[in-house]
Scaffold this active site. Structure first.
Site, PDB file in Angstrom:
ATOM      1  CB  CYS A 128      -0.882   0.123   1.271  1.00 44.56           C
ATOM      2  SG  CYS A 128      -2.004  -1.502   1.319  1.00 44.56           S
ATOM      3  CD  GLU A 131      -1.015   8.690   0.980  1.00 46.63           C
ATOM      4  OE1 GLU A 131      -1.424   9.804   1.084  1.00 46.63           O
ATOM      5  OE2 GLU A 131      -0.377   8.137   1.946  1.00 46.63           O
ATOM      6  N   GLY A 135       0.112   9.793  -6.204  1.00 44.92           N
ATOM      7  CA  GLY A 135       0.467   8.583  -7.110  1.00 44.92           C
ATOM      8  C   GLY A 135       1.703   8.743  -7.650  1.00 44.92           C
ATOM      9  NE  ARG A 267       8.967   3.962 -13.340  1.00 46.19           N
ATOM     10  CZ  ARG A 267       8.945   5.198 -13.127  1.00 46.19           C
ATOM     11  NH1 ARG A 267      10.266   5.742 -13.537  1.00 46.19           N
ATOM     12  NH2 ARG A 267       8.333   5.970 -12.323  1.00 46.19           N
ATOM     13  CD  GLN A 303       1.279  -4.916 -50.515  1.00 48.93           C
ATOM     14  OE1 GLN A 303       0.927  -3.853 -50.590  1.00 48.93           O
ATOM     15  NE2 GLN A 303       2.402  -5.397 -51.245  1.00 48.93           N
ATOM     16  N   GLY A 365     -15.274  -7.567 -36.664  1.00 54.15           N
ATOM     17  CA  GLY A 365     -16.666  -7.389 -35.828  1.00 54.15           C
ATOM     18  C   GLY A 365     -16.417  -8.634 -34.612  1.00 54.15           C
ATOM     19  CD  GLU A 388       6.365   0.392 -10.753  1.00 51.13           C
ATOM     20  OE1 GLU A 388       7.658   0.626 -10.373  1.00 51.13           O
ATOM     21  OE2 GLU A 388       5.502  -0.144 -10.253  1.00 51.13           O
ATOM     22  CB  THR A 390       1.071   8.121 -16.516  1.00 51.19           C
ATOM     23  OG1 THR A 390       2.055   9.399 -16.259  1.00 51.19           O
ATOM     24  CG2 THR A 390       0.109   7.752 -15.285  1.00 51.19           C
TER      25      THR A 390
END
Length: 408
Positions: A128, A131, A135, A267, A303, A365, A388, A390
């Site tokens: 944790c 917050e 972030g 990361r 193609q 579809g 982790e 943006t």
């Protein structure tokens, strides 16, 4: 020191095949069900525990792979199976790593087994940190930990958010502010044992993707934990705070950059998760393009389709190479002089987002329906450009590293 190589050794190949088999036979068949249910897939976690995947030993073996490729290889295979279920399997590792990195031998031996439980009674743990107002901006963290010297207890108050396994965990590892004057160096981590009064689950988030992974707020109201639940112990904390205060007086940027280096090293693992999801969507699209016929021939003969698949495969391989490079550098102690960790996460996460979207387009579809997995993969892929750090934060880190500007 292990030399860099693009060839997996025999042990790595065996682990990769083992993980791929589990992902194909256990994770993938369960993916649609648990995505719809939006619940923690306890039976799948239990199966992972039975075969040894859901365990500290397994992740420790991969983490200490001298080539650095153990963790990214494992993440790619598990997330190839399904991102939501895979995150449920690896999420406890975030808390376990927090204890391993900061805890004493006694704390490691006491708490990590309680995080995993056993194959007959699996448990999960939660890390944790984020917050509502903190972030990417970790310096804005508000959750406080105050020491009650008379009782040798720490009192925690605050709200955490975006916590994987938050509120359902057996053990919570909570990052809190103990000295707000020195930014992120004034933070400390605490174990909150099972059934501690004052800790409760707040909002459980109903998410766009990775639905099989439980994500929730964790509310801390006068949560009292014994002094021995401070990871590393108070003596070590007091020494660290004293050094940090001195460094902050001498030049605060050294403190901030040290914290950023920690994020940089973690990361590539997220990048590997993204590669796994992208690869899964690409393979579905490739198989579909080979078997789906229009105007008397497979659509891959066109193609417009073939070139999309060529670009998808190229980007996936490029993303993997960036992840492997950064992972190797982190393991062998090579400095990230150009923010290579952020580069790998940025490119891999945006590759997953774009490749999964292209897969839907190739399936037409059918790709837009839940009868095929690519729509779920596309929803799952959206998280990689967010958590982790943006994509915008990654670009900021890279740009400021290249320019020599301070990273705040």
């Amino acid at each position: 020191m292990a030399e860099f190589t693009l060839e997996l050794n025999d042990d790595q190949k065996q682990v990769k095949e083992w993980l791929h088999g589990f992902a194909a036979d256990v994770i993938r068949p369960a993916a649609a069900e648990w995505d719809e249910r939006e619940e923690t897939p306890w039976p799948v976690i239990q199966e992972a525990a039975k075969v040894g995947i859901y365990s500290l030993d397994f992740y420790a073996q991969q983490f200490f792979d001298p080539t650095g490729l153990g963790i990214p290889m494992a993440m790619e295979e598990l997330f190839w199976g399904d991102a939501g279920i895979a995150l449920s399997i690896v999420g406890t590792g975030l808390a376990a790593v927090g204890v391993l990195a900061n805890g004493t031998e006694e704390q490691i031996g006491t708490w990590i087994p309680q995080m995993y439980g056993d194959a007959d009674d699996v448990k999960v743990a939660a890390f944790c940190s984020s917050e509502p107002d903190a972030g990417s901006d970790v310096a804005s963290m508000r959750t406080r930990a105050v020491y009650d010297e008379a009782k040798d207890e720490w009192v925690l108050n605050g709200t955490k958010t975006w916590a994987t396994n938050g509120g359902i965990a057996n053990v919570h590892v909570v990052v809190a502010v103990v000295d707000p004057g020195i930014g992120s160096k004034g933070h400390a981590s605490f174990i909150v044992p099972p059934d501690t009064p004052g800790l409760s689950q707040g909002q459980k988030f109903k998410k766009h993707g990775i639905r099989a992974s439980h994500t929730a707020e964790v509310v801390l109201e006068d949560v009292r934990v014994p002094g021995h639940c401070l990871l590393g112990g108070k003596e070590k904390l007091d020494e660290r705070l004293a050094r940090a205060r001195e460094r902050a007086r001498a030049g605060g940027e050294r403190v901030k950059n040290a914290a950023m280096a920690t994020f940089e090293a973690s990361r590539p693992a997220v990048g590997a998760m993204a590669v796994g999801t992208a690869r899964a969507a690409y393979e579905v699209a490739l198989d579909y393009a080979k078997t789906r016929s229009q105007f008397g021939r497979p659509i891959i003969d066109n193609q417009g389709i073939a070139f999309q698949l060529a670009d998808m495969r190229t980007r996936i391989d490029a993303a993997r190479l960036l992840v492997w490079r950064a992972s190797w550098m982190a393991t062998t102690g090579k400095p990230f002089t150009s923010a290579e960790g952020s580069m790998s996460k940025l490119y891999a996460s945006e590759t997953a987002r774009d490749v999964t979207a292209q897969a839907i387009q190739i399936l037409g579809g059918n790709g837009f329906t839940r009868e095929y997995p690519v729509e779920r993969m596309h929803r799952d892929a959206a998280i990689y450009t967010i958590f982790e750090g943006t994509s915008e934060i990654q670009r900021l880190v890279i740009a400021r590293t290249l320019s020599g500007m301070p990273i705040r």
